[in-house]
Scaffold this active site. Structure first.
Site, PDB file in Angstrom:
ATOM      1  N   ARG A  91      30.564  33.779  30.523  1.00  0.00           N
ATOM      2  CA  ARG A  91      32.012  32.888  30.053  1.00  0.00           C
ATOM      3  C   ARG A  91      33.081  32.508  30.783  1.00  0.00           C
ATOM      4  O   ARG A  91      33.068  31.686  30.702  1.00  0.00           O
ATOM      5  CB  ARG A  91      32.502  34.541  29.252  1.00  0.00           C
ATOM      6  CG  ARG A  91      33.531  34.524  28.243  1.00  0.00           C
ATOM      7  CD  ARG A  91      35.224  34.223  28.403  1.00  0.00           C
ATOM      8  NE  ARG A  91      35.936  35.144  29.083  1.00  0.00           N
ATOM      9  CZ  ARG A  91      36.286  34.712  30.777  1.00  0.00           C
ATOM     10  NH1 ARG A  91      36.730  34.249  30.569  1.00  0.00           N
ATOM     11  NH2 ARG A  91      36.692  36.229  31.462  1.00  0.00           N
ATOM     12  N   SER A  92      32.877  32.705  31.963  1.00  0.00           N
ATOM     13  CA  SER A  92      34.054  32.274  32.560  1.00  0.00           C
ATOM     14  C   SER A  92      33.796  31.285  33.023  1.00  0.00           C
ATOM     15  O   SER A  92      34.456  30.187  33.100  1.00  0.00           O
ATOM     16  CB  SER A  92      34.557  33.028  34.606  1.00  0.00           C
ATOM     17  OG  SER A  92      35.472  33.316  34.375  1.00  0.00           O
ATOM     18  N   GLU A 134      46.999  29.297  44.891  1.00  0.00           N
ATOM     19  CA  GLU A 134      47.136  29.580  46.304  1.00  0.00           C
ATOM     20  C   GLU A 134      47.356  30.754  46.762  1.00  0.00           C
ATOM     21  O   GLU A 134      47.531  31.401  46.122  1.00  0.00           O
ATOM     22  CB  GLU A 134      48.120  28.229  46.397  1.00  0.00           C
ATOM     23  CG  GLU A 134      48.062  27.061  46.385  1.00  0.00           C
ATOM     24  CD  GLU A 134      49.404  26.202  46.178  1.00  0.00           C
ATOM     25  OE1 GLU A 134      50.162  27.034  47.033  1.00  0.00           O
ATOM     26  OE2 GLU A 134      49.104  24.844  45.675  1.00  0.00           O
ATOM     27  N   LEU A 240      46.363  27.809  30.363  1.00  0.00           N
ATOM     28  CA  LEU A 240      45.298  29.247  31.013  1.00  0.00           C
ATOM     29  C   LEU A 240      45.844  29.774  29.312  1.00  0.00           C
ATOM     30  O   LEU A 240      45.043  31.238  28.977  1.00  0.00           O
ATOM     31  CB  LEU A 240      46.501  29.872  31.805  1.00  0.00           C
ATOM     32  CG  LEU A 240      46.881  28.526  32.845  1.00  0.00           C
ATOM     33  CD1 LEU A 240      48.128  29.973  33.391  1.00  0.00           C
ATOM     34  CD2 LEU A 240      45.772  29.135  33.701  1.00  0.00           C
ATOM     35  N   ALA A 243      42.543  29.410  27.534  1.00  0.00           N
ATOM     36  CA  ALA A 243      41.399  30.401  28.059  1.00  0.00           C
ATOM     37  C   ALA A 243      41.470  32.119  28.049  1.00  0.00           C
ATOM     38  O   ALA A 243      40.665  32.667  27.897  1.00  0.00           O
ATOM     39  CB  ALA A 243      41.747  30.311  29.877  1.00  0.00           C
ATOM     40  N   GLY A 340      25.395  58.482  34.692  1.00  0.00           N
ATOM     41  CA  GLY A 340      25.112  59.073  35.940  1.00  0.00           C
ATOM     42  C   GLY A 340      24.938  58.802  36.882  1.00  0.00           C
ATOM     43  O   GLY A 340      25.828  57.116  37.370  1.00  0.00           O
ATOM     44  N   GLU A 364      43.675  35.054  35.076  1.00  0.00           N
ATOM     45  CA  GLU A 364      44.521  34.801  34.349  1.00  0.00           C
ATOM     46  C   GLU A 364      45.352  35.072  33.660  1.00  0.00           C
ATOM     47  O   GLU A 364      46.169  35.357  32.480  1.00  0.00           O
ATOM     48  CB  GLU A 364      43.794  34.684  33.068  1.00  0.00           C
ATOM     49  CG  GLU A 364      42.651  33.592  32.909  1.00  0.00           C
ATOM     50  CD  GLU A 364      42.904  32.326  33.037  1.00  0.00           C
ATOM     51  OE1 GLU A 364      43.865  32.006  32.263  1.00  0.00           O
ATOM     52  OE2 GLU A 364      41.961  31.279  32.556  1.00  0.00           O
ATOM     53  N   THR A 366      47.789  39.091  35.276  1.00  0.00           N
ATOM     54  CA  THR A 366      47.550  40.214  36.030  1.00  0.00           C
ATOM     55  C   THR A 366      47.896  40.712  34.836  1.00  0.00           C
ATOM     56  O   THR A 366      48.691  39.712  33.789  1.00  0.00           O
ATOM     57  CB  THR A 366      47.754  40.417  37.223  1.00  0.00           C
ATOM     58  OG1 THR A 366      49.574  40.680  36.790  1.00  0.00           O
ATOM     59  CG2 THR A 366      47.344  39.590  38.570  1.00  0.00           C
TER      60      THR A 366
END
Ligand code: TGC
Ligand code: FAD
Length: 385
Positions: A91-92, A134, A240, A243, A340, A364, A366
């Site tokens: 998806r990214s 950055e 952004l 996305a 498990g 994208e 936090t």
């Protein structure tokens, strides 16, 4: 009850939307899922998948003009959902290409830039990346240090970008840099002298996705490399929003895949003489997972309706990302316990999703940043200033 669609949201879809969903689900099932465990282990993303995703019409599918499909918000969302049910890295790939790089060129580029890049990028023949983050500017991209200085010959870019999806694979990087008149966007071709890339190889999340560092050391660019329509932080932040909308849907897919795996495992794993699915504690986990898949799907659908009506606001996308990423992570964690020790391996998709969703919670914007965006919208008070 349909475990893949506990509330029957499929009934809300048009025939075209259902057909698209089936096509993407089929590609993920046939082409991606058999290879994903090995790719994840080795830290690879097959380059040939770019053209395959292009052939499916998924790259920049929501954009209009220049031969692009102009798909509706639900169709775009369903594609994200099915891809992320395979792996968040899939998806990214589509988000970075279509919602970040192509979106920036489509909305802020010149006619020449659009004509040069959008067709090849839609076909997966050219790859784009979006370089905002950055080393010292993550949640606060306005603090970027990458500089763009104008002189007689055009522009000179100096700086470093980090955590850039497909940075080393990209034919063109959309690079955001601070100029004298504010933040500007630049199209930097991969072969620009002074541009170097290095992949970040020691990730324990998003392993089937390429993440790179970009260093710009005196990169010279002509005036035609500037995105003429982009001026100030509003431009990258608007990309952004696009996305993040895809993430709202994609996380439903990751959660659904974990529920599916947990249900199948619980039905066949026998302890104390009966399937663990028969234990009340397991059923409570499964019920909570189904409720999370259903409610996050409803939320995504509501955002799609708002988007198609042109009424979707960035803070509503933040609310969606905040809720659905957290919710998917909780589903993945619960599913992991149902499986498990087997849940810890790459033989099942759950731990892979769980590790990926830690990235999705972080990139994208936090979890905390989206909480603060919603908090600002609720109270009128900004925690950022
Ligand atoms: P501020 O600097 O005050 O505002 C700047 C201007 O931008 C406008 N704006 C937005 N416009 C559209 N969509 C949005 N989401 C917007 N957010 C802000 C704002 O109205 C203002 O406009 P103007 O005309 O008045 O100048 O910024 P702010 O205080 O609104 O935002 C601060 C904050 C912290 C929310 C913002 O910096 C932020 O979102 N930080 C998080 C950084 C982030 O998300 N980075 C992601 C990098 S890319 C990535 O992770 C790709 S992962 C790969 C994949 O997607 O799969
Ligand atoms: P920081 O900003 O340093 O945050 C650290 C912690 O502090 C977080 O918990 C954060 O929420 C918290 N914090 C920060 N500010 C506040 C505040 N005001 N109040 C409360 N808490 C706060 N970026 C790109 O530009 N392009 C890409 O293609 C891209 N791809 C990525 C792919 C992957 C696999 C990953 C992991 C990241 C990618 N990113 C990309 C970068 C991503 O967007 C950043 O990691 C993210 O924006 C957070 O920045 P940071 O990691 O520097 O964390």
């Amino acid at each position: 009850m349909d475990p893949l669609d506990p509330l029957g949201l499929g009934e809300e879809l048009s025939t075209e939307e259902r057909l698209l969903q089936e096509a993407v689900r089929g590609w993920v099932r046939d082409r991606a899922l058999p290879r994903l465990p090995g790719l994840y282990e080795r830290g690879e993303f097959p380059p040939e998948w770019a053209r395959e995703l292009g052939a499916l019409g998924l790259l920049g599918m929501q954009l209009e003009g220049y031969g692009l499909p102009g798909a509706g918000a639900v169709a775009h969302g369903l594609a994200c959902l099915e891809l992320e049910a395979g792996d968040s890295g899939l998806r990214s790939f589509v988000s970075v290409q279509g919602s970040l790089a192509m979106y920036a060129i489509r909305h802020y580029g010149s006619e020449e830039q659009r004509a040069r890049w959008l067709g090849p990028m839609a076909a997966g023949e050219a790859i784009g990346c979006f370089a905002l983050t950055e080393p010292d500017a993550g949640s606060d991209p306005a603090a970027m240090r990458t500089r763009a200085v104008r002189d007689a010959g055009g522009w000179r870019l100096d700086g470093a970008k980090m955590w850039i999806t497909n940075g080393s694979r990209a034919d063109v990087a959309v690079v955001w840099a601070r100029a004298d008149d504010g933040v500007r966007g630049f199209l930097v071709p991969a072969d620009a002298p002074g541009l170097t890339t290095a992949d970040m190889t020691r990730k324990l999340s998003f392993r089937a996705s390429i993440t790179s560092e970009l260093v710009l050391d005196g990169v010279r660019l002509p005036d035609e490399a500037v995105l003429p329509g982009a001026s100030g932080m509003r431009a990258p932040l608007s990309c952004l929003t696009e996305a993040r909308y895809g993430i709202v849907w994609g996380t439903v897919g990751a959660a659904r895949a974990c529920l599916e795996a947990a249900l199948a495992y619980a039905g066949s794993r026998v302890q104390f003489g009966r399937p663990i699915a028969g234990f009340q504690l397991t059923q409570a986990k499964l019920a909570d997972m189904a409720a999370a898949v259903a409610t996050s799907g409803l939320l995504a659908l509501r955002l799609a309706r708002l988007k198609d009506a042109g009424r979707l606001r960035p803070e509503q996308v933040s609310l969606g990302k905040l809720n659905n990423a957290r919710s998917a992570l909780a589903v993945a964690r619960a599913a992991r316990t149902v499986l498990g020790a087997n849940g810890l391996t790459l033989e099942y998709p759950v731990m892979r999703h769980l590790a990926n969703l830690e990235t999705v919670l972080t990139y994208e914007g936090t979890h905390e940043i989206h909480a603060l965006v919603v908090g600002r919208a609720l109270t009128g008070l900004s925690a950022f200033d």
